[in-house]
Write an enzyme that holds these catalytic residues in place. Structure first.
Site, PDB file in Angstrom:
ATOM      1  N   GLY A   1       0.788  -1.240   0.000  1.00 21.67           N
ATOM      2  CA  GLY A   1       0.000   0.000   0.000  1.00 21.67           C
ATOM      3  C   GLY A   1       0.814   1.282   0.000  1.00 21.67           C
ATOM      4  N   GLY A   2       2.156   1.163  -0.033  1.00 22.14           N
ATOM      5  CA  GLY A   2       2.977   2.380  -0.001  1.00 22.14           C
ATOM      6  C   GLY A   2       3.338   2.901  -1.373  1.00 22.14           C
TER       7      GLY A   2
ATOM      8  N   LEU B   1      -0.248   1.248  -7.457  1.00 25.57           N
ATOM      9  CA  LEU B   1      -1.711   1.078  -7.456  1.00 25.57           C
ATOM     10  C   LEU B   1      -2.261   0.866  -6.056  1.00 25.57           C
TER      11      LEU B   1
ATOM     12  N   TYR C   1      -3.630 -11.979 -17.778  1.00 27.62           N
ATOM     13  CA  TYR C   1      -2.966 -13.236 -18.172  1.00 27.62           C
ATOM     14  C   TYR C   1      -3.104 -14.304 -17.092  1.00 27.62           C
TER      15      TYR C   1
ATOM     16  N   LYS D   1      -0.668 -15.699 -10.469  1.00 20.58           N
ATOM     17  CA  LYS D   1      -1.922 -14.945 -10.547  1.00 20.58           C
ATOM     18  C   LYS D   1      -3.092 -15.888 -10.867  1.00 20.58           C
TER      19      LYS D   1
ATOM     20  N   PRO E   1      -6.395  -5.739 -13.811  1.00 16.02           N
ATOM     21  CA  PRO E   1      -6.088  -4.507 -14.543  1.00 16.02           C
ATOM     22  C   PRO E   1      -5.235  -4.796 -15.777  1.00 16.02           C
ATOM     23  N   GLY E   2      -5.429  -4.001 -16.806  1.00 16.94           N
ATOM     24  CA  GLY E   2      -4.465  -3.941 -17.911  1.00 16.94           C
ATOM     25  C   GLY E   2      -3.377  -2.971 -17.473  1.00 16.94           C
ATOM     26  N   PRO E   3      -2.619  -2.416 -18.428  1.00 19.48           N
ATOM     27  CA  PRO E   3      -1.517  -1.536 -18.025  1.00 19.48           C
ATOM     28  C   PRO E   3      -1.958  -0.205 -17.401  1.00 19.48           C
TER      29      PRO E   3
ATOM     30  N   ARG F   1      10.248  -2.735 -14.381  1.00 12.61           N
ATOM     31  CA  ARG F   1      10.522  -4.169 -14.497  1.00 12.61           C
ATOM     32  C   ARG F   1       9.935  -4.799 -15.759  1.00 12.61           C
TER      33      ARG F   1
HETATM   34  C1  HXC Z   1      15.810 -12.686 -14.182  1.00 14.50           C
HETATM   35  C2  HXC Z   1      15.806 -12.065 -11.957  1.00 14.50           C
HETATM   36  C3  HXC Z   1      15.393 -10.752 -12.300  1.00 14.50           C
HETATM   37  C4  HXC Z   1      15.182 -10.446 -13.680  1.00 14.50           C
HETATM   38  C5  HXC Z   1      15.604 -10.864 -10.139  1.00 14.50           C
HETATM   39  N1  HXC Z   1      15.936 -12.077 -10.616  1.00 14.50           N
HETATM   40  N2  HXC Z   1      15.264 -10.044 -11.142  1.00 14.50           N
HETATM   41  N3  HXC Z   1      16.012 -13.017 -12.890  1.00 14.50           N
HETATM   42  N4  HXC Z   1      15.403 -11.444 -14.584  1.00 14.50           N
HETATM   43  N5  HXC Z   1      14.787  -9.250 -14.081  1.00 14.50           N
HETATM   44  C6  HXC Z   1      16.399 -13.235  -9.855  1.00 14.50           C
HETATM   45  C7  HXC Z   1      17.681 -12.947  -9.093  1.00 14.50           C
HETATM   46  O1  HXC Z   1      18.819 -13.137  -9.914  1.00 14.50           O
HETATM   47  C8  HXC Z   1      17.596 -13.976  -7.965  1.00 14.50           C
HETATM   48  O2  HXC Z   1      17.921 -15.271  -8.410  1.00 14.50           O
HETATM   49  C9  HXC Z   1      16.104 -14.022  -7.657  1.00 14.50           C
HETATM   50  O3  HXC Z   1      15.423 -13.539  -8.832  1.00 14.50           O
HETATM   51  C10 HXC Z   1      15.735 -13.133  -6.481  1.00 14.50           C
HETATM   52  O4  HXC Z   1      16.183 -11.820  -6.748  1.00 14.50           O
HETATM   53  P1  HXC Z   1      16.407 -10.738  -5.599  1.00 14.50           P
HETATM   54  O5  HXC Z   1      16.729  -9.461  -6.258  1.00 14.50           O
HETATM   55  O6  HXC Z   1      17.330 -11.285  -4.562  1.00 14.50           O
HETATM   56  O7  HXC Z   1      14.936 -10.720  -4.910  1.00 14.50           O
HETATM   57  P2  HXC Z   1      14.237  -9.610  -4.038  1.00 14.50           P
HETATM   58  O8  HXC Z   1      15.223  -8.559  -3.591  1.00 14.50           O
HETATM   59  O9  HXC Z   1      13.420 -10.314  -3.008  1.00 14.50           O
HETATM   60  O10 HXC Z   1      13.252  -8.877  -5.089  1.00 14.50           O
HETATM   61  C11 HXC Z   1      12.105  -9.515  -5.555  1.00 14.50           C
HETATM   62  C12 HXC Z   1      11.841  -9.156  -7.023  1.00 14.50           C
HETATM   63  C13 HXC Z   1      11.869  -7.601  -7.214  1.00 14.50           C
HETATM   64  C14 HXC Z   1      10.501  -9.765  -7.403  1.00 14.50           C
HETATM   65  C15 HXC Z   1      12.962  -9.753  -7.865  1.00 14.50           C
HETATM   66  O11 HXC Z   1      11.625  -7.291  -8.571  1.00 14.50           O
HETATM   67  C16 HXC Z   1      10.855  -6.902  -6.345  1.00 14.50           C
HETATM   68  O12 HXC Z   1      11.132  -6.560  -5.182  1.00 14.50           O
HETATM   69  N6  HXC Z   1       9.609  -6.654  -6.862  1.00 14.50           N
HETATM   70  C17 HXC Z   1       8.532  -6.013  -6.089  1.00 14.50           C
HETATM   71  C18 HXC Z   1       7.725  -5.043  -6.886  1.00 14.50           C
HETATM   72  C19 HXC Z   1       7.310  -5.479  -8.273  1.00 14.50           C
HETATM   73  O13 HXC Z   1       7.812  -6.451  -8.821  1.00 14.50           O
HETATM   74  N7  HXC Z   1       6.389  -4.696  -8.855  1.00 14.50           N
HETATM   75  C20 HXC Z   1       5.874  -4.933 -10.158  1.00 14.50           C
HETATM   76  C21 HXC Z   1       4.553  -5.592 -10.089  1.00 14.50           C
HETATM   77  S1  HXC Z   1       3.823  -5.317 -11.623  1.00 14.50           S
HETATM   78  P3  HXC Z   1      19.390 -15.930  -8.133  1.00 14.50           P
HETATM   79  O14 HXC Z   1      19.275 -17.323  -8.650  1.00 14.50           O
HETATM   80  O15 HXC Z   1      20.357 -15.088  -8.921  1.00 14.50           O
HETATM   81  O16 HXC Z   1      19.612 -15.853  -6.660  1.00 14.50           O
HETATM   82  C22 HXC Z   1       2.864  -6.574 -12.109  1.00 14.50           C
HETATM   83  C23 HXC Z   1       2.092  -6.186 -13.349  1.00 14.50           C
HETATM   84  C24 HXC Z   1       1.532  -7.305 -14.128  1.00 14.50           C
HETATM   85  O17 HXC Z   1       2.800  -7.591 -11.514  1.00 14.50           O
HETATM   86  C25 HXC Z   1       0.783  -6.920 -15.381  1.00 14.50           C
HETATM   87  C26 HXC Z   1       1.231  -5.738 -16.164  1.00 14.50           C
HETATM   88  C27 HXC Z   1       0.337  -5.353 -17.302  1.00 14.50           C
HETATM   89  P1  NAP Z   2       4.420  -1.757  -7.299  1.00 13.69           P
HETATM   90  O1  NAP Z   2       4.268  -0.314  -6.980  1.00 13.69           O
HETATM   91  O2  NAP Z   2       5.781  -2.292  -7.517  1.00 13.69           O
HETATM   92  O3  NAP Z   2       3.668  -2.571  -6.169  1.00 13.69           O
HETATM   93  C1  NAP Z   2       4.087  -3.792  -5.627  1.00 13.69           C
HETATM   94  C2  NAP Z   2       4.063  -3.655  -4.116  1.00 13.69           C
HETATM   95  O4  NAP Z   2       4.235  -4.941  -3.525  1.00 13.69           O
HETATM   96  C3  NAP Z   2       5.161  -2.754  -3.569  1.00 13.69           C
HETATM   97  O5  NAP Z   2       4.605  -1.796  -2.693  1.00 13.69           O
HETATM   98  C4  NAP Z   2       6.079  -3.695  -2.794  1.00 13.69           C
HETATM   99  O6  NAP Z   2       6.627  -3.041  -1.648  1.00 13.69           O
HETATM  100  C5  NAP Z   2       5.085  -4.799  -2.407  1.00 13.69           C
HETATM  101  N1  NAP Z   2       5.757  -6.089  -2.154  1.00 13.69           N
HETATM  102  C6  NAP Z   2       6.553  -6.776  -2.993  1.00 13.69           C
HETATM  103  N2  NAP Z   2       7.005  -7.889  -2.406  1.00 13.69           N
HETATM  104  C7  NAP Z   2       6.440  -7.924  -1.162  1.00 13.69           C
HETATM  105  C8  NAP Z   2       6.516  -8.824  -0.077  1.00 13.69           C
HETATM  106  N3  NAP Z   2       7.253  -9.943  -0.127  1.00 13.69           N
HETATM  107  N4  NAP Z   2       5.808  -8.549   1.056  1.00 13.69           N
HETATM  108  C9  NAP Z   2       5.071  -7.424   1.124  1.00 13.69           C
HETATM  109  N5  NAP Z   2       4.952  -6.533   0.129  1.00 13.69           N
HETATM  110  C10 NAP Z   2       5.643  -6.778  -1.004  1.00 13.69           C
HETATM  111  O7  NAP Z   2       3.592  -2.125  -8.627  1.00 13.69           O
HETATM  112  P2  NAP Z   2       2.069  -1.858  -9.066  1.00 13.69           P
HETATM  113  O8  NAP Z   2       2.098  -1.660 -10.513  1.00 13.69           O
HETATM  114  O9  NAP Z   2       1.450  -0.844  -8.206  1.00 13.69           O
HETATM  115  O10 NAP Z   2       1.401  -3.287  -8.782  1.00 13.69           O
HETATM  116  C11 NAP Z   2       0.381  -3.448  -7.817  1.00 13.69           C
HETATM  117  C12 NAP Z   2      -0.473  -4.663  -8.157  1.00 13.69           C
HETATM  118  O11 NAP Z   2      -1.135  -4.459  -9.382  1.00 13.69           O
HETATM  119  C13 NAP Z   2       0.294  -5.976  -8.298  1.00 13.69           C
HETATM  120  O12 NAP Z   2      -0.498  -7.031  -7.785  1.00 13.69           O
HETATM  121  C14 NAP Z   2       0.428  -6.122  -9.789  1.00 13.69           C
HETATM  122  O13 NAP Z   2       0.595  -7.456 -10.186  1.00 13.69           O
HETATM  123  C15 NAP Z   2      -0.914  -5.580 -10.216  1.00 13.69           C
HETATM  124  N6  NAP Z   2      -0.990  -5.152 -11.610  1.00 13.69           N
HETATM  125  C16 NAP Z   2      -0.355  -4.017 -12.005  1.00 13.69           C
HETATM  126  C17 NAP Z   2      -0.507  -3.601 -13.318  1.00 13.69           C
HETATM  127  C18 NAP Z   2       0.142  -2.334 -13.818  1.00 13.69           C
HETATM  128  O14 NAP Z   2       0.054  -2.063 -14.997  1.00 13.69           O
HETATM  129  N7  NAP Z   2       0.742  -1.535 -12.969  1.00 13.69           N
HETATM  130  C19 NAP Z   2      -1.254  -4.362 -14.200  1.00 13.69           C
HETATM  131  C20 NAP Z   2      -1.864  -5.529 -13.761  1.00 13.69           C
HETATM  132  C21 NAP Z   2      -1.745  -5.898 -12.455  1.00 13.69           C
HETATM  133  P3  NAP Z   2       8.050  -3.424  -0.974  1.00 13.69           P
HETATM  134  O15 NAP Z   2       9.038  -3.510  -2.075  1.00 13.69           O
HETATM  135  O16 NAP Z   2       8.258  -2.320   0.018  1.00 13.69           O
HETATM  136  O17 NAP Z   2       7.828  -4.737  -0.276  1.00 13.69           O
END
Ligand code: HXC
Ligand code: NAP
Length: 286
Positions: free
Chosen positions: A20-21, A24, A152, A167, A193-195, A204
């Site tokens: 929530g910080g 979305l 997806y 998902k 949601p879409g984008p 990412r």
């Molecule tokens: C390949 C990757 C990678 C990448 C990380 N890894 N990023 N591999 N490509 N881009 C691998 C690392 O090498 C490592 O494996 C393992 O994943 C864990 O990586 P860490 O960086 O140590 O993990 P961590 O610090 O816990 O971070 C988790 C994370 C990071 C998921 C990798 O991206 C994150 O904190 N995400 C949170 C927010 C987020 O993702 N928001 C977007 C949601 S949008 P090895 O083997 O090397 O140890 C979304 C939208 C969907 O879902 C729909 C859109 C239209």
């Molecule tokens: P975002 O800002 O990166 O949100 C992801 C959040 O999840 C961050 O606040 C992150 O905070 C938290 N998080 C990640 N790992 C966690 C863990 N292990 N424990 C607790 N919290 C964790 O991205 P967003 O685009 O707003 O995405 C929000 C949601 O919408 C997601 O479910 C995503 O799949 C969905 N979605 C997004 C889109 C889009 O176009 N943006 C489209 C479809 C669906 P910390 O890193 O502080 O933990």
């Protein structure tokens, strides 16, 4: 881009938003706060949560409680529930929004990389759902879950395979519990949601090098991205008592994006009016 629900729709309600910080989660939380909710925001980074809480309360009346929690850790979730109850008395809803995701050819992923996404998205969401659901059932309280998935979840998608698997699991859980826990007065719904541009998703999933080659807007029939308030309106409705009869639903909000990819002849969008004129003439000559 205006708020849609009546003022005060969430008065005396406490809603937990995971992730929530930022992005979305923050947008949806901000709107719930504006509608009168007590808000609990959680994620791993307390400094991000505290800054968000401060900014939110400077714009709105109402209280925001930031609590650090890694949703992969069940005891940290139980701590969120007990701190939220100590401060606000009861919890009324959980918005399972936190996620982790990145793009990669699947064969390039390490097993740890695959696990990390499944652990955050599927295990994290099921952890929160189990802990909050058990808490509501034990206390004979009503509750509502809203789970953020993606389109997806049912089509699948290459290059985000761990996220697609996770998902899909969250969507199956939403529909399953909608039936099983309705008897406890617990509703479960999802939004796909879409984008919607956010920093977390864009860096990412659409880094510049990729966005330069594939224009994501072209995939969307309405030719624009979603606005955060549009999603917040839908989320607030589904979590509110106005949606008391909506249970087990997944609502897509994507400007028609996933269907554009699905319809066999949708590619004919590329045919210009002039080309259609030519085709029509050819047809009438036959
Ligand atoms: C390949 C990757 C990678 C990448 C990380 N890894 N990023 N591999 N490509 N881009 C691998 C690392 O090498 C490592 O494996 C393992 O994943 C864990 O990586 P860490 O960086 O140590 O993990 P961590 O610090 O816990 O971070 C988790 C994370 C990071 C998921 C990798 O991206 C994150 O904190 N995400 C949170 C927010 C987020 O993702 N928001 C977007 C949601 S949008 P090895 O083997 O090397 O140890 C979304 C939208 C969907 O879902 C729909 C859109 C239209
Ligand atoms: P975002 O800002 O990166 O949100 C992801 C959040 O999840 C961050 O606040 C992150 O905070 C938290 N998080 C990640 N790992 C966690 C863990 N292990 N424990 C607790 N919290 C964790 O991205 P967003 O685009 O707003 O995405 C929000 C949601 O919408 C997601 O479910 C995503 O799949 C969905 N979605 C997004 C889109 C889009 O176009 N943006 C489209 C479809 C669906 P910390 O890193 O502080 O933990």
């Amino acid at each position: 881009m205006d708020g849609m629900l009546k003022e005060g729709s969430f008065e005396n309600k406490t809603i937990i938003v995971t992730g929530g910080g930022t992005g979305l989660g923050r947008a949806m939380g901000e709107y719930l706060l504006k509608l009168g909710a007590n808000l609990v925001i959680t994620s791993r980074k307390i400094e991000v949560l505290e800054k968000a809480a401060e900014e939110m309360t400077s714009k709105s009346e109402g209280q925001v409680l930031p609590i650090p929690c890694d949703i992969r850790k069940y005891d940290e979730i139980e701590n969120v529930l007990s701190e939220a109850e100590s401060k606000f008395g009861k919890i009324d809803g959980v918005l399972n929004n936190a996620a982790g995701n990145f793009i990669s050819p699947t064969e390039r992923l390490s097993n740890r990389a695959f696990d990390i996404v499944i652990d955050i998205v599927l295990r994290g969401t099921s952890n929160f759902t189990l802990a909050a659901g058990k808490n509501w059932i034990a206390k004979k309280q009503a509750g509502v879950f809203l789970n953020i998935v993606t389109t997806y979840a049912w089509t699948g998608s290459g290059y985000v395979v761990p996220s697609a698997c996770a998902k899909a699991g969250v969507l199956a859980m939403t529909r399953s519990l909608a039936v099983e826990w309705a008897k406890y007065n617990i509703r479960s719904n999802a939004i796909a949601p879409g984008p919607f541009p956010t920093e977390g998703a864009w860096k990412r999933l659409f880094p510049k090098e990729v966005a330069d080659q594939i224009d994501p807007i072209k995939r969307i029939p309405v030719r624009r991205f979603g606005e955060h308030q549009e999603l917040a309106n839908l989320a607030a409705y589904l979590m509110s008592d106005y949606a008391a009869y909506v249970n087990g639903e997944v609502v897509t909000i994507d400007g028609g994006e996933w269907l554009q990819g699905g319809g066999e002849f949708n590619g004919l969008e590329a045919i210009t009016p002039e080309m259609w004129d030519v085709l029509e003439k050819m047809r009438s000559k036959k």
